[in-house]
Design a protein around this motif. Sequence first.
Motif, mmCIF file in Angstrom:
data_model
loop_
_atom_site.group_PDB
_atom_site.id
_atom_site.type_symbol
_atom_site.label_atom_id
_atom_site.label_comp_id
_atom_site.label_asym_id
_atom_site.label_seq_id
_atom_site.Cartn_x
_atom_site.Cartn_y
_atom_site.Cartn_z
ATOM 1 N N CYS A 1 0.843 -1.196 0.000
ATOM 2 C CA CYS A 1 0.000 0.000 0.000
ATOM 3 C C CYS A 1 0.875 1.241 0.000
ATOM 4 O O CYS A 1 1.921 1.281 0.657
ATOM 5 N N ILE A 2 0.429 2.246 -0.737
ATOM 6 C CA ILE A 2 1.027 3.580 -0.689
ATOM 7 C C ILE A 2 -0.048 4.523 -0.162
ATOM 8 O O ILE A 2 -1.168 4.544 -0.670
ATOM 9 N N LEU A 3 0.282 5.277 0.877
ATOM 10 C CA LEU A 3 -0.634 6.245 1.467
ATOM 11 C C LEU A 3 -0.220 7.645 1.017
ATOM 12 O O LEU A 3 0.907 8.077 1.270
ATOM 13 N N LEU A 4 -1.132 8.320 0.326
ATOM 14 C CA LEU A 4 -0.910 9.695 -0.114
ATOM 15 C C LEU A 4 -1.561 10.619 0.905
ATOM 16 O O LEU A 4 -2.776 10.565 1.103
ATOM 17 N N VAL A 5 -0.781 11.464 1.553
ATOM 18 C CA VAL A 5 -1.306 12.382 2.556
ATOM 19 C C VAL A 5 -1.117 13.799 2.025
ATOM 20 O O VAL A 5 -0.027 14.363 2.093
ATOM 21 N N ASP A 6 -2.199 14.332 1.459
ATOM 22 C CA ASP A 6 -2.148 15.651 0.822
ATOM 23 C C ASP A 6 -3.572 16.173 0.729
ATOM 24 O O ASP A 6 -4.486 15.419 0.373
ATOM 25 N N ASP A 7 -3.773 17.452 1.012
ATOM 26 C CA ASP A 7 -5.119 18.020 0.961
ATOM 27 C C ASP A 7 -5.539 18.422 -0.452
ATOM 28 O O ASP A 7 -6.702 18.746 -0.674
ATOM 29 N N GLY B 1 3.409 0.627 3.051
ATOM 30 C CA GLY B 1 4.854 0.473 3.098
ATOM 31 C C GLY B 1 5.521 1.812 2.845
ATOM 32 O O GLY B 1 6.660 2.037 3.220
ATOM 33 N N LEU B 2 4.757 2.713 2.194
ATOM 34 C CA LEU B 2 5.290 4.004 1.785
ATOM 35 C C LEU B 2 4.226 5.073 1.991
ATOM 36 O O LEU B 2 3.067 4.875 1.622
ATOM 37 N N ILE B 3 4.624 6.173 2.605
ATOM 38 C CA ILE B 3 3.741 7.331 2.775
ATOM 39 C C ILE B 3 4.384 8.513 2.063
ATOM 40 O O ILE B 3 5.546 8.846 2.336
ATOM 41 N N TYR C 1 12.624 -0.646 -1.749
ATOM 42 C CA TYR C 1 11.930 -1.908 -2.047
ATOM 43 C C TYR C 1 12.569 -2.570 -3.265
ATOM 44 O O TYR C 1 11.930 -2.736 -4.287
ATOM 45 N N PRO C 2 13.829 -2.946 -3.161
ATOM 46 C CA PRO C 2 14.539 -3.441 -4.351
ATOM 47 C C PRO C 2 14.154 -4.862 -4.777
ATOM 48 O O PRO C 2 14.455 -5.244 -5.891
#
Length: 144
Positions: free
Chosen positions: A9-15, A65-67, A140-141
């Motif tokens: 999962c990638i979490l995008l934190v942006d308004d 795994g990534l924000i 994440y290679p």
Amino acid sequence: MKKFKGLNCILLVDDDEVTNYLNKVLIKKSGIDVHIEVALNGEIALEYLTSTGKYSSNNGFPKPGLIFLDINMPRMNGWEFIEEYNKLDSSQKADIVIAMLTSSNNDDDVNTALEKYELPAYIYKPLTLGKLEEIISKFYPVEI
């Protein structure tokens, strides 16, 4: 589709909803097989990580795994998010990589992110395929 060990999962934190939309399209275009979740501020991102608030009835959301974290947001900005994130139980933080993704090129912001909070990456907007691939290959290679 490419799948990477530890990156479900990638979490995008942006308004900025347009930025989030464009980043989702870019991630999908990259061919990475990953769930993409969007939080419009730090409070919502913390709810996602802790399965509280609007996420309280869910146990099935994958842990990011990534924000990608913006600095300037209403309610809870990126710095406030990091302060609260650092207080979380280690099981809630797991091995999450936080990359500051912002339009701020202020030296104080860069130093705060990289030195005070020891974030592994500070990326200037816009996110590009090259920047995304660089982050993925660095953290994440192993493709599975």
